[in-house]
Design a protein around this motif. Structure first.
Motif, PDB file in Angstrom:
ATOM      1  N   ALA A  60       0.827  -1.208   0.000  1.00 17.86           N
ATOM      2  CA  ALA A  60       0.000   0.000   0.000  1.00 17.86           C
ATOM      3  C   ALA A  60       0.860   1.257   0.000  1.00 17.86           C
ATOM      4  N   ALA A  61       2.021   1.203   0.665  1.00 17.58           N
ATOM      5  CA  ALA A  61       2.870   2.379   0.766  1.00 17.58           C
ATOM      6  C   ALA A  61       3.410   2.840  -0.586  1.00 17.58           C
ATOM      7  N   SER A  62       3.505   1.922  -1.546  1.00 14.70           N
ATOM      8  CA  SER A  62       4.079   2.278  -2.850  1.00 14.70           C
ATOM      9  C   SER A  62       3.139   1.999  -4.017  1.00 14.70           C
ATOM     10  N   THR A  63       1.909   1.630  -3.731  1.00 15.17           N
ATOM     11  CA  THR A  63       0.938   1.322  -4.790  1.00 15.17           C
ATOM     12  C   THR A  63      -0.315   2.156  -4.560  1.00 15.17           C
ATOM     13  N   PRO A  64      -0.346   3.364  -5.099  1.00  9.56           N
ATOM     14  CA  PRO A  64      -1.485   4.262  -4.847  1.00  9.56           C
ATOM     15  C   PRO A  64      -2.775   3.746  -5.478  1.00  9.56           C
ATOM     16  N   VAL A  65      -3.864   4.023  -4.808  1.00  9.94           N
ATOM     17  CA  VAL A  65      -5.182   3.709  -5.345  1.00  9.94           C
ATOM     18  C   VAL A  65      -5.626   4.870  -6.224  1.00  9.94           C
ATOM     19  N   PRO A  66      -5.933   4.629  -7.496  1.00  6.66           N
ATOM     20  CA  PRO A  66      -6.332   5.732  -8.383  1.00  6.66           C
ATOM     21  C   PRO A  66      -7.583   6.450  -7.879  1.00  6.66           C
ATOM     22  N   GLY A  67      -7.639   7.739  -8.113  1.00  6.03           N
ATOM     23  CA  GLY A  67      -8.813   8.505  -7.742  1.00  6.03           C
ATOM     24  C   GLY A  67     -10.050   7.982  -8.450  1.00  6.03           C
ATOM     25  N   GLY A  68     -11.136   7.882  -7.704  1.00  2.00           N
ATOM     26  CA  GLY A  68     -12.383   7.413  -8.285  1.00  2.00           C
ATOM     27  C   GLY A  68     -12.515   5.915  -8.380  1.00  2.00           C
ATOM     28  N   ALA A  69     -11.483   5.189  -7.962  1.00  2.00           N
ATOM     29  CA  ALA A  69     -11.548   3.726  -8.045  1.00  2.00           C
ATOM     30  C   ALA A  69     -12.529   3.161  -7.022  1.00  2.00           C
ATOM     31  N   THR A  70     -13.218   2.113  -7.388  1.00  2.00           N
ATOM     32  CA  THR A  70     -14.023   1.348  -6.445  1.00  2.00           C
ATOM     33  C   THR A  70     -13.079   0.491  -5.617  1.00  2.00           C
ATOM     34  N   THR A  71     -13.285   0.450  -4.309  1.00  2.00           N
ATOM     35  CA  THR A  71     -12.386  -0.334  -3.469  1.00  2.00           C
ATOM     36  C   THR A  71     -13.102  -1.541  -2.878  1.00  2.00           C
TER      37      THR A  71
END
Length: 471
Positions: A60-71
């Motif tokens: 998680a520290a180096s793999t950003p979640v794109p804006g607007g992505a469903t989680t």
């Protein structure tokens, strides 16, 4: 297809296979990611996918979640690649009743089987013997989004073997139906690649195989030894080499059915890519170490049929005179030796849909129900436990049903690991598979090509698995 089954399928497609679901960006967060490459698990990992493909995976520290992505919150859970079976049979219901009633609907039973496998975490399966046209129809329906199911790769006939009502399978049933029916059923499997090839010269066999590879199968499998007469060699080494060469010329992987020490060694010399149920070498003699080492040195994969110790004990207690009981005892020795030698093992089962009525009437019911190997949707879980019992490292057990299978079939750029560019075939487990292989059963969610699978809806329109036993 009946109106009921058509309506059921339409409802499923509406609910679960909406194209927009695969188009959005999705991120699985908070779980422990075990990517199938053999790399160490990533706690608090992230897997991102869009348009059905993985775009990023890592901490998680180096793999950003794109804006607007469903989680998807996978906190406390384990994220692994979709499981695979390297050798099964989506149509294995060879009883006369099924063949007669469903002769023109075999693809519907294949779809049922592919839905059972998907429901149990197997996003990709490899069918190594069956009616090619029916298998291809089901495969193409799944690929086109017309039906749910595991991704399928198919071989069609085992080259050199008869069809279901021929001498390699259930010829004793043939007198009870018309010869016209027997001919139709056998031809649906054989397609000119049956036992007549055993009489041919290498050049003649090459011509047959060259034509056969144009029919739409994904890989080739031939019989290096007999199916009923497992101690007999089927093809000479010259002919085996020709089959392998023609398959490779067509861009396909080639595997062989072996059941003896010598057929195992001949397959290696023929240049195959995979040896199917390679742990089987007869009722008495294990495979020599030098043959196993040769297989490892040449990078040939080994599709194994492991059974648990509970199942072995049940066979010895309740079916000691069964044909395969001594084979399985020797097979356990072979598989353990292959693990020690570092062989690339593929989890496989030979499984098909279990018919509940025939199971209830089975004379070997007492052993059939103990950790079954050939029950589709159940056998793969038992096989993974069996590999663990043999001493295989937990990470290698995972690879045996993911990346090993993909690389053996030359599909490792598409499936088998949670790496960017691969299909987003993902299983989320509630328990750690590296702590116990029993935990592969703890399925929380299955995702295929970026779409969450509605597990409760599968199989959509069962024909065989829903049969009721009379009370």
């Amino acid at each position: 297809m009946s109106t009921h089954r058509a309506n059921a399928l339409a409802l499923f497609l509406t609910a679960a296979l909406v194209p927009a679901a695969a188009a959005q960006t999705v991120a699985i967060t908070g779980g422990t990611v075990i990517d199938g490459t053999g790399a160490a698990p990533i706690e608090d990992g992230v897997v991102v996918f869009a348009d059905g493909r993985i775009t990023a995976a890592g901490p998680a520290a180096s793999t950003p979640v794109p804006g607007g992505a469903t989680t998807i919150d996978a906190g406390g859970k384990y994220v692994i690649p979709g499981l695979m079976d390297g050798n099964l049979h989506l149509f294995l219901n060879l009883d006369l009743e099924t063949l007669i009633l469903h002769e023109h609907r075999l693809h519907e039973i294949v779809l049922e089987a592919a839905q059972i496998t998907l429901k149990t975490g197997q996003t990709t399966v490899f069918d190594t013997w069956g009616p090619r046209a029916a298998l291809a129809k089901a495969r193409d329906m799944i690929n086109a989004g017309e039906a749910p199911g595991s991704r399928m790769y198919i071989a069609g006939n085992i080259i050199g073997f008869s069809g279901p009502l021929g001498p390699d399978f259930r010829e004793s049933h043939a007198p009870y139906v018309s010869q016209a029916f027997v001919k139709r059923i056998n031809e649906a499997w054989e397609e000119n690649t049956g036992r007549e090839l055993l009489w041919m010269t290498p050049d003649s066999v090459a011509d047959v195989i060259r034509n056969y590879t144009t029919l739409g199968m994904d890989f080739l499998k031939y019989g290096g030894s007999g199916h009923v007469d497992m101690n007999l060699i089927s093809f000479s080494e010259r002919v085996q080499r020709v089959i392998a060469e023609e398959g490779h010329r067509a861009g396909m992987t080639v595997q062989t059915h072996t059941t003896s020490v010598e057929s195992f060694d001949m397959a290696i010399e023929a240049g195959v890519d995979i040896i199917t149920h390679c742990g089987i070498s007869g009722p008495e003699i294990p495979i020599p170490a030098e043959s196993i080492e040769k297989m490892v040195d040449r990078g040939i994969a080994c599709s194994v049929l492991p059974i648990t110790q509970r199942r072995m004990d049940a066979l010895e207690a309740h079916n000691p005179s069964g044909t395969l009981t001594p084979y399985m005892k020797i097979g356990a020795i072979n598989r353990a030796n292959m693990i020690k030698a570092g062989a690339k093992l593929l989890m496989s089962t030979d499984a098909g849909i279990e018919n509940p009525v025939l199971r209830a009437e089975s004379p070997t019911l007492a052993s059939d129900t103990i950790d079954p190997r050939v029950k589709l949707g159940e056998g793969h879980f038992n096989a993974l436990v069996a590999l663990e019992e043999l001493g295989m490292e937990p990470m290698e057990v995972l690879k045996s049903t993911t990346s090993n299978v993909a690389s053996a079939y030359r599909l490792d750029e598409e499936i088998g690991t949670l790496q960017p560019g691969r299909w987003a075939d993902i299983v989320i487990l509630d328990a750690n598979p590296l702590e116990s292989a029993h935990n592969y059963r703890e399925i929380h969610m299955v995702i295929k090509e970026g779409v969450k699978v509605d597990l409760d809806a599968l199989p959509v329109a069962p024909i065989i698995s829903s049969m009721k036993v009379a009370r």
